[in-house]
Design a protein around this motif. Structure first.
Motif, PDB file in Angstrom:
ATOM      1  N   THR A  30      41.586  37.334  47.603  1.00 26.05           N
ATOM      2  CA  THR A  30      41.193  38.100  46.328  1.00 26.05           C
ATOM      3  C   THR A  30      42.414  38.301  45.661  1.00 26.05           C
ATOM      4  OG1 THR A  30      41.379  40.079  47.483  1.00 26.05           O
ATOM      5  CG2 THR A  30      39.231  39.173  47.593  1.00 26.05           C
ATOM      6  N   VAL A  31      42.473  38.730  44.326  1.00 24.84           N
ATOM      7  CA  VAL A  31      43.388  38.680  43.493  1.00 24.84           C
ATOM      8  C   VAL A  31      44.421  39.520  43.916  1.00 24.84           C
ATOM      9  CG1 VAL A  31      42.584  40.357  41.845  1.00 24.84           C
ATOM     10  CG2 VAL A  31      43.986  38.569  41.063  1.00 24.84           C
ATOM     11  N   THR A  32      44.242  40.866  44.568  1.00 23.01           N
ATOM     12  CA  THR A  32      45.321  41.704  44.732  1.00 23.01           C
ATOM     13  C   THR A  32      45.298  42.135  46.095  1.00 23.01           C
ATOM     14  OG1 THR A  32      43.849  43.645  44.163  1.00 23.01           O
ATOM     15  CG2 THR A  32      45.516  42.812  42.551  1.00 23.01           C
ATOM     16  N   GLU A  33      44.091  42.199  46.701  1.00 19.28           N
ATOM     17  CA  GLU A  33      44.126  42.777  48.267  1.00 19.28           C
ATOM     18  C   GLU A  33      44.613  41.736  49.413  1.00 19.28           C
ATOM     19  OE1 GLU A  33      41.526  43.002  45.893  1.00 19.28           O
ATOM     20  OE2 GLU A  33      41.093  45.143  45.838  1.00 19.28           O
ATOM     21  N   GLY A  34      44.524  40.308  48.814  1.00 15.18           N
ATOM     22  CA  GLY A  34      44.723  39.316  50.029  1.00 15.18           C
ATOM     23  C   GLY A  34      43.785  39.097  50.825  1.00 15.18           C
ATOM     24  N   VAL A  35      42.536  39.598  50.705  1.00 15.34           N
ATOM     25  CA  VAL A  35      41.441  39.611  51.738  1.00 15.34           C
ATOM     26  C   VAL A  35      40.605  38.240  51.669  1.00 15.34           C
ATOM     27  CG1 VAL A  35      39.200  40.804  52.527  1.00 15.34           C
ATOM     28  CG2 VAL A  35      41.147  41.880  51.352  1.00 15.34           C
ATOM     29  N   LEU A  73      30.617  31.922  37.957  1.00 10.14           N
ATOM     30  CA  LEU A  73      29.195  31.709  38.850  1.00 10.14           C
ATOM     31  C   LEU A  73      29.553  32.291  40.252  1.00 10.14           C
ATOM     32  CD1 LEU A  73      27.640  28.402  38.094  1.00 10.14           C
ATOM     33  CD2 LEU A  73      26.999  30.592  37.003  1.00 10.14           C
ATOM     34  N   GLY A  74      30.888  32.920  40.280  1.00  5.51           N
ATOM     35  CA  GLY A  74      31.348  33.484  41.674  1.00  5.51           C
ATOM     36  C   GLY A  74      32.189  34.689  41.424  1.00  5.51           C
ATOM     37  N   PRO A  75      33.061  35.157  42.194  1.00  7.38           N
ATOM     38  CA  PRO A  75      33.884  36.282  42.062  1.00  7.38           C
ATOM     39  C   PRO A  75      34.858  35.682  41.194  1.00  7.38           C
ATOM     40  CG  PRO A  75      33.563  35.853  44.375  1.00  7.38           C
ATOM     41  CD  PRO A  75      32.902  34.724  43.603  1.00  7.38           C
ATOM     42  N   LEU A  76      35.425  36.743  40.316  1.00  9.19           N
ATOM     43  CA  LEU A  76      36.069  36.464  39.142  1.00  9.19           C
ATOM     44  C   LEU A  76      37.473  36.556  39.239  1.00  9.19           C
ATOM     45  CD1 LEU A  76      34.265  38.922  36.808  1.00  9.19           C
ATOM     46  CD2 LEU A  76      33.951  36.377  36.789  1.00  9.19           C
ATOM     47  N   THR A  77      37.898  35.960  40.518  1.00  9.83           N
ATOM     48  CA  THR A  77      39.302  35.994  41.016  1.00  9.83           C
ATOM     49  C   THR A  77      40.217  34.967  39.843  1.00  9.83           C
ATOM     50  OG1 THR A  77      38.676  36.289  43.196  1.00  9.83           O
ATOM     51  CG2 THR A  77      41.077  35.435  42.787  1.00  9.83           C
ATOM     52  N   ASN A  78      39.568  33.621  39.638  1.00 10.39           N
ATOM     53  CA  ASN A  78      40.411  32.784  38.776  1.00 10.39           C
ATOM     54  C   ASN A  78      40.652  33.239  37.464  1.00 10.39           C
ATOM     55  OD1 ASN A  78      40.567  30.743  40.517  1.00 10.39           O
ATOM     56  ND2 ASN A  78      38.548  30.032  40.481  1.00 10.39           N
ATOM     57  N   MET A  79      39.399  33.976  36.728  1.00 11.42           N
ATOM     58  CA  MET A  79      39.717  34.536  35.559  1.00 11.42           C
ATOM     59  C   MET A  79      40.793  35.610  35.410  1.00 11.42           C
ATOM     60  SD  MET A  79      37.224  32.781  34.212  1.00 11.42           S
ATOM     61  CE  MET A  79      37.250  31.730  35.572  1.00 11.42           C
ATOM     62  N   ALA A  80      40.719  36.407  36.446  1.00 15.09           N
ATOM     63  CA  ALA A  80      41.813  37.441  36.597  1.00 15.09           C
ATOM     64  C   ALA A  80      43.323  36.998  36.735  1.00 15.09           C
ATOM     65  CB  ALA A  80      41.502  38.495  37.827  1.00 15.09           C
ATOM     66  N   LEU A  81      43.179  35.656  37.534  1.00 13.41           N
ATOM     67  CA  LEU A  81      44.570  35.335  37.791  1.00 13.41           C
ATOM     68  C   LEU A  81      45.239  34.561  36.319  1.00 13.41           C
ATOM     69  CD1 LEU A  81      44.376  33.617  41.268  1.00 13.41           C
ATOM     70  CD2 LEU A  81      45.669  35.435  40.688  1.00 13.41           C
ATOM     71  N   ALA A  82      44.092  33.801  35.673  1.00 15.46           N
ATOM     72  CA  ALA A  82      44.519  33.102  34.315  1.00 15.46           C
ATOM     73  C   ALA A  82      44.880  34.344  33.439  1.00 15.46           C
ATOM     74  CB  ALA A  82      43.306  32.545  33.852  1.00 15.46           C
ATOM     75  N   ILE A  83      44.235  35.583  33.386  1.00 16.76           N
ATOM     76  CA  ILE A  83      44.629  36.596  32.505  1.00 16.76           C
ATOM     77  C   ILE A  83      46.210  37.317  32.742  1.00 16.76           C
ATOM     78  CG2 ILE A  83      44.359  38.973  32.098  1.00 16.76           C
ATOM     79  CD1 ILE A  83      41.141  38.116  32.128  1.00 16.76           C
ATOM     80  N   GLN A  84      46.415  37.154  34.135  1.00 20.81           N
ATOM     81  CA  GLN A  84      47.639  37.728  34.197  1.00 20.81           C
ATOM     82  C   GLN A  84      48.959  36.659  34.353  1.00 20.81           C
ATOM     83  OE1 GLN A  84      46.791  38.548  38.755  1.00 20.81           O
ATOM     84  NE2 GLN A  84      46.472  40.656  38.406  1.00 20.81           N
ATOM     85  N   LEU A  85      48.522  35.302  34.612  1.00 17.93           N
ATOM     86  CA  LEU A  85      49.611  34.228  34.194  1.00 17.93           C
ATOM     87  C   LEU A  85      49.699  34.206  32.627  1.00 17.93           C
ATOM     88  CD1 LEU A  85      48.435  31.420  36.731  1.00 17.93           C
ATOM     89  CD2 LEU A  85      50.536  32.638  36.939  1.00 17.93           C
ATOM     90  N   ASP A  86      48.717  34.239  31.804  1.00 21.53           N
ATOM     91  CA  ASP A  86      49.095  34.033  30.347  1.00 21.53           C
ATOM     92  C   ASP A  86      48.387  35.335  29.829  1.00 21.53           C
ATOM     93  OD1 ASP A  86      49.174  33.195  27.793  1.00 21.53           O
ATOM     94  OD2 ASP A  86      47.947  31.432  28.175  1.00 21.53           O
ATOM     95  N   PRO A  87      49.228  36.120  29.190  1.00 21.68           N
ATOM     96  CA  PRO A  87      48.839  37.474  28.571  1.00 21.68           C
ATOM     97  C   PRO A  87      47.708  37.099  27.185  1.00 21.68           C
ATOM     98  CG  PRO A  87      51.276  37.461  28.932  1.00 21.68           C
ATOM     99  CD  PRO A  87      50.694  36.054  29.451  1.00 21.68           C
TER     100      PRO A  87
END
Length: 292
Positions: free
Chosen positions: A73-78, A129-143
């Motif tokens: 996961t994006v922050t918890e590392g689970v 179609l799955g958890p939004l981890t990739n979307m969140a990482l893209a948002i964090q990497l590129d403001p």
């Protein structure tokens, strides 16, 4: 005037219903699938990538790149358990499928999403179609990603209905609620297609969750939506709960809801038309028989 073909990236965790959605997409002349990105969910990420590559081989579309996302996961590392009790341990019905010949590209899923949104500003729709981890990482990497991406259609949430992994939560949101909250509050053009919608689209007892979200991106007239702020509960007994504030009742106090960007939440669906479109693109079903 000829309508412009929509560029689509499918962020996926295949998954039998993901497989149907991918086949629907590949047979939809209104769109061009420019890539698949993979994430954990129905299965772990490595298997999601393998399944995505396999589905593209079945469809004869190995020209479409597959970019792999993270395993946690994006922050918890689970690292989360898969949904083997629904989709089989391999995600595709325990068919002991041979390994695909293809490989994922070297870019991570988030890097690929950022690259494509930058190449085609405002033109790329991501169907998540799955958890939004990739979307969140893209948002964090590129403001600026939230401005560059055209729309993010999210299969996720349970708006005014019970969830499917707890009374509060739908599975995709529950598996990375922090990522979901990042996406919903990012300012991106987000359309959430939740269980309140997909539970209306049933094919011989099977809910067409993923195909419904995909077709909402292909043909927006299939759904209507309301606009408002969405937050996601990230901890506790209601972890994964999607809370929708439609702003019909004004709150005077300054709170976590104040000044947050609005998203779209689907509230009705033309279920017969969705089913008709899935069935009309009938080679999907033949492909599934080949697959399963």
């Amino acid at each position: 005037m000829v309508e412009e073909i929509k560029k689509i990236i499918i962020d996926t965790d295949p998954g039998i219903d993901d497989a149907i959605a991918i086949f629907v997409a590949l047979q939809s002349p209104e769109i061009e699938v420019i890539g698949l990105t993979t994430i954990f969910g129905n299965v772990h990420t490595t298997l999601s990538t393998r399944n995505a590559l396999h589905l593209l081989e079945i469809a004869g579309r190995t020209d479409i790149p597959v970019a792999e996302g993270p395993h946690v996961t994006v922050t918890e590392g689970v690292k989360l358990q898969s949904s083997g009790y629904v989709h089989g341990t391999d995600g595709l019905g325990n068919q002991n499928i041979s390994p695909p010949k293809g490989k994922p590209i070297e870019q991570t899923a988030a890097e690929f999403l950022i690259q494509q949104a930058s190449l085609y500003p405002g033109k790329v729709t991501v169907v998540a179609l799955g958890p939004l981890t990739n979307m969140a990482l893209a948002i964090q990497l590129d403001p600026e990603f939230f401005k560059k991406v055209g729309q993010i259609v999210v299969l996720g949430g349970a708006f005014a209905v019970n969830g499917n992994v707890s009374p509060a939560a739908e599975a995709n949101i529950f598996k990375d609620p922090t990522a979901a909250d990042i996406v919903f509050t990012s300012g991106a053009d987000v359309l959430a297609v939740g269980l309140n919608i997909t539970h209306q689209v049933v094919l011989t007892g099977v809910f067409l969750h993923d195909p419904t979200a995909l077709l909402a991106a292909v043909n927006p007239s299939l759904i209507t939506y309301s606009e408002g702020v969405v937050h996601v509960q990230t901890v506790g007994i209601t972890k994964g709960l999607t809370i929708f504030y439609n702003k019909q009742k004004r709150v005077v106090e300054v709170t976590e809801w104040s000044g947050k960007p609005a998203v779209k939440v689907a509230v009705t669906v033309d279920a017969p038309k969705v089913i008709e479109l899935v069935m009309a693109r009938s080679s999907i079903l033949r492909s599934i028989h080949m697959l399963l």
